[in-house]
Design an enzyme around this catalytic site. Sequence first.
Site, PDB file in Angstrom:
ATOM      1  N   GLU A 146      59.105  50.281  40.144  1.00 51.27           N
ATOM      2  CA  GLU A 146      58.646  51.636  39.822  1.00 51.27           C
ATOM      3  C   GLU A 146      59.800  52.482  39.308  1.00 51.27           C
ATOM      4  OE1 GLU A 146      56.521  53.074  43.278  1.00 51.27           O
ATOM      5  OE2 GLU A 146      54.829  51.744  42.845  1.00 51.27           O
ATOM      6  N   CYS A 199      54.637  46.328  36.344  1.00 50.80           N
ATOM      7  CA  CYS A 199      53.840  45.592  37.334  1.00 50.80           C
ATOM      8  C   CYS A 199      54.498  44.240  37.641  1.00 50.80           C
ATOM      9  CB  CYS A 199      52.432  45.325  36.800  1.00 50.80           C
ATOM     10  SG  CYS A 199      51.341  46.750  36.801  1.00 50.80           S
ATOM     11  N   GLU A 243      53.212  41.292  37.873  1.00 53.51           N
ATOM     12  CA  GLU A 243      52.770  40.187  37.014  1.00 53.51           C
ATOM     13  C   GLU A 243      53.575  40.144  35.721  1.00 53.51           C
ATOM     14  OE1 GLU A 243      50.982  42.477  38.505  1.00 53.51           O
ATOM     15  OE2 GLU A 243      48.922  41.840  38.901  1.00 53.51           O
ATOM     16  N   CYS A 298      45.801  44.234  37.335  1.00 56.36           N
ATOM     17  CA  CYS A 298      45.267  45.357  36.556  1.00 56.36           C
ATOM     18  C   CYS A 298      44.917  44.906  35.144  1.00 56.36           C
ATOM     19  CB  CYS A 298      46.268  46.513  36.536  1.00 56.36           C
ATOM     20  SG  CYS A 298      47.656  46.272  35.411  1.00 56.36           S
ATOM     21  N   CYS A 333      47.823  43.977  32.784  1.00 60.75           N
ATOM     22  CA  CYS A 333      48.424  42.676  33.104  1.00 60.75           C
ATOM     23  C   CYS A 333      47.512  41.527  32.681  1.00 60.75           C
ATOM     24  CB  CYS A 333      48.745  42.586  34.592  1.00 60.75           C
ATOM     25  SG  CYS A 333      50.164  43.612  35.050  1.00 60.75           S
TER      26      CYS A 333
HETATM   27  N1  THU Z   1      50.793  47.100  40.376  1.00 62.64           N
HETATM   28  C1  THU Z   1      51.202  45.821  40.113  1.00 62.64           C
HETATM   29  O1  THU Z   1      52.368  45.476  40.299  1.00 62.64           O
HETATM   30  N2  THU Z   1      50.287  44.950  39.620  1.00 62.64           N
HETATM   31  C2  THU Z   1      48.977  45.250  39.395  1.00 62.64           C
HETATM   32  O2  THU Z   1      48.229  44.400  38.901  1.00 62.64           O
HETATM   33  C3  THU Z   1      48.438  46.558  39.760  1.00 62.64           C
HETATM   34  C4  THU Z   1      49.436  47.571  40.169  1.00 62.64           C
HETATM   35  C5  THU Z   1      51.770  48.061  40.901  1.00 62.64           C
HETATM   36  C6  THU Z   1      52.130  49.190  39.976  1.00 62.64           C
HETATM   37  C7  THU Z   1      52.547  50.270  40.940  1.00 62.64           C
HETATM   38  O3  THU Z   1      53.925  50.096  41.235  1.00 62.64           O
HETATM   39  C8  THU Z   1      51.748  49.988  42.200  1.00 62.64           C
HETATM   40  O4  THU Z   1      51.249  48.669  42.063  1.00 62.64           O
HETATM   41  C9  THU Z   1      50.579  50.949  42.410  1.00 62.64           C
HETATM   42  O5  THU Z   1      49.819  51.052  41.266  1.00 62.64           O
END
Ligand code: THU
Length: 129
Positions: A43, A52, A54, A86, A89
């Site tokens: 983040e 993310c 993935e 998500c 991804c």
């Molecule tokens: N996030 C992921 O790493 N992968 C996903 O497929 C969905 C969301 C992360 C992004 C963010 O740091 C946190 O999860 C909340 O959205």
Amino acid sequence: MAEDLLELARAAAAHAHAPYSGCQVGCALETVAGGHFTGVNVENASYGLTLCAERVAVGLAVTSEGPGLRIARLAVVCPGLEFAPCGACRQVLAEFALPGGATEVTFLSGGRPVVRTLAELLPEAFHLV
Ligand code: THU
């Protein structure tokens, strides 16, 4: 088979940088060549720059094996939360998926592993080539 990738993803999640959401996400993938790669969400104070888990794993896999790699299987976990990858991804995974989107994606739902093909998660993915 899915359990080994889930374990790798769980271990990786501890390294996530998630001070804003508190969601520590871990991803593990296996390539057709047999390589294993993990990724975590990274983040940023400028929220939209967040990576993310993935996509971090895919980047590491491509860096190691080159752009011809294919993802055979993938797992994603977030201790305390349950979700499938998500939408963004899913599209990135489609770039390196098995033909027909046959790559197997595992995530937790109701405390149990759920396995879906990428084609099930992202029907009619966008492709240029
Ligand atoms: N996030 C992921 O790493 N992968 C996903 O497929 C969905 C969301 C992360 C992004 C963010 O740091 C946190 O999860 C909340 O959205």
